[in-house]
Motif scaffolding. Structure first.
Motif: not given
Length: 286
Positions: A149-156, A228-236
């Motif tokens: 369920d990761a955003s494109h930015a998280a995968k990058q 650039a990742a979603d706010a809930n993704e940045r910390t992890p």
């Protein structure tokens, strides 16, 4: 983590995966032990080529780890008696982590045993992804960010972090590979940078500096992707990918020690690692 696993896991992570070890210690308690188990196994697998005198012996050791990975799928509750493997087995089972990254890691490390260079940049990129991106994906999942369920930015972010870390670690081990008669960076023009050492130093310097630029760009792209990742993704993501905070310092070390000379490299001091990673944590970096 089971009490009997703590000492061997901590010792293995500290000895063979120091950047991941220190980064894990800076994470919350509910993630720390699981990240240490991952670091311990990644470190144990990575060091196998340095432990053996013959490639076949290395393949036997890697096959043990590959068989262990496969056993996690067929018999998730089975134990091996190896506390490091069993600790990560517990993590994979309890968190429902995929085993594909560990399988790919075992397969990729076989190439470290042989002198054959990468003839294509694509093969080199796949090797780096298996060695580093896969473990980063597992670390991100432990920290609460799964790839499904990761955003494109998280995968990058994880992909670029793997490229940066993998390339840096190859550069740091150039002397080891050269001693085994291997040039680990891709060669598309069939020129052997190890032949006639004096005549090829300029060629090696060019290739290594090009790779350093690739590493630097990948680290920068990983940092930008985290932002650039979603706010809930940045910390992890920051917790899972924190070792990339060390990349620029490693590159400076490679430059000042003239890594193209193929002399053994002095590693970062423990104090430098602690300072850089601690500062990254306080400043919410990368």
């Amino acid at each position: 983590m089971k009490p009997e696993f703590i000492e061997p896991v901590f010792d293995a992570a500290k000895s063979h995966a120091r950047d991941r070890y220190l980064s894990a210690l800076l994470c919350p308690a509910h993630e720390r032990d699981d990240l240490l188990a991952l670091a311990a196994v990644v470190g144990e697998i990575e060091r196998i080529p340095a432990l053996v005198s013959e490639p076949l012996l290395g393949e036997i050791r890697l096959q043990w780890w590959a068989d262990w990975v496969e056993s996690l799928e067929s018999a998730p509750d089975a134990t091996t008696g190896n506390p490091i493997a069993d600790a990560l087995g517990d993590v994979i089972r309890e968190r429902g982590l995929p085993i594909a990254p560990m399988r790919e890691l075992c397969e990729a490390r076989i190439s470290d045993l042989y002198a054959d260079p990468f003839e294509r940049t694509e093969a080199y990129a796949q090797y780096l992804s298996a060695c580093e991106t896969g473990p980063y994906q597992l670390a991100a999942a432990i920290c609460g960010q799964t790839q499904t369920d990761a955003s494109h930015a998280a995968k990058q972010a994880t992909a670029n972090a793997g490229r940066a870390t993998g390339g840096m670690r190859v550069l740091m081990k150039l002397a080891f590979f050269a001693a085994r008669g291997r040039w680990p960076l891709p060669i598309e023009n069939q020129i052997d940078p190890l032949a006639n050492a004096a005549d090829n130093q300029s060629l090696r310097q060019t290739i290594i500096r090009d790779e350093m630029q690739h590493v630097r760009k990948a680290a920068r792209d990983a940092t930008n992707a985290i932002r650039a990742a979603d706010a809930n993704e940045r910390t992890p993501l920051r917790r899972a990918l924190r070792p990339i905070a060390l990349i620029e310092t490693y590159l400076t070390l490679l430059e000042t020690q003239e890594s193209w000379s193929l002399r053994p490299m002095k590693d970062l001091s423990p104090l430098s690692r602690v300072w850089i990673l601690g500062k990254a944590r306080v400043l919410s970096q990368p």
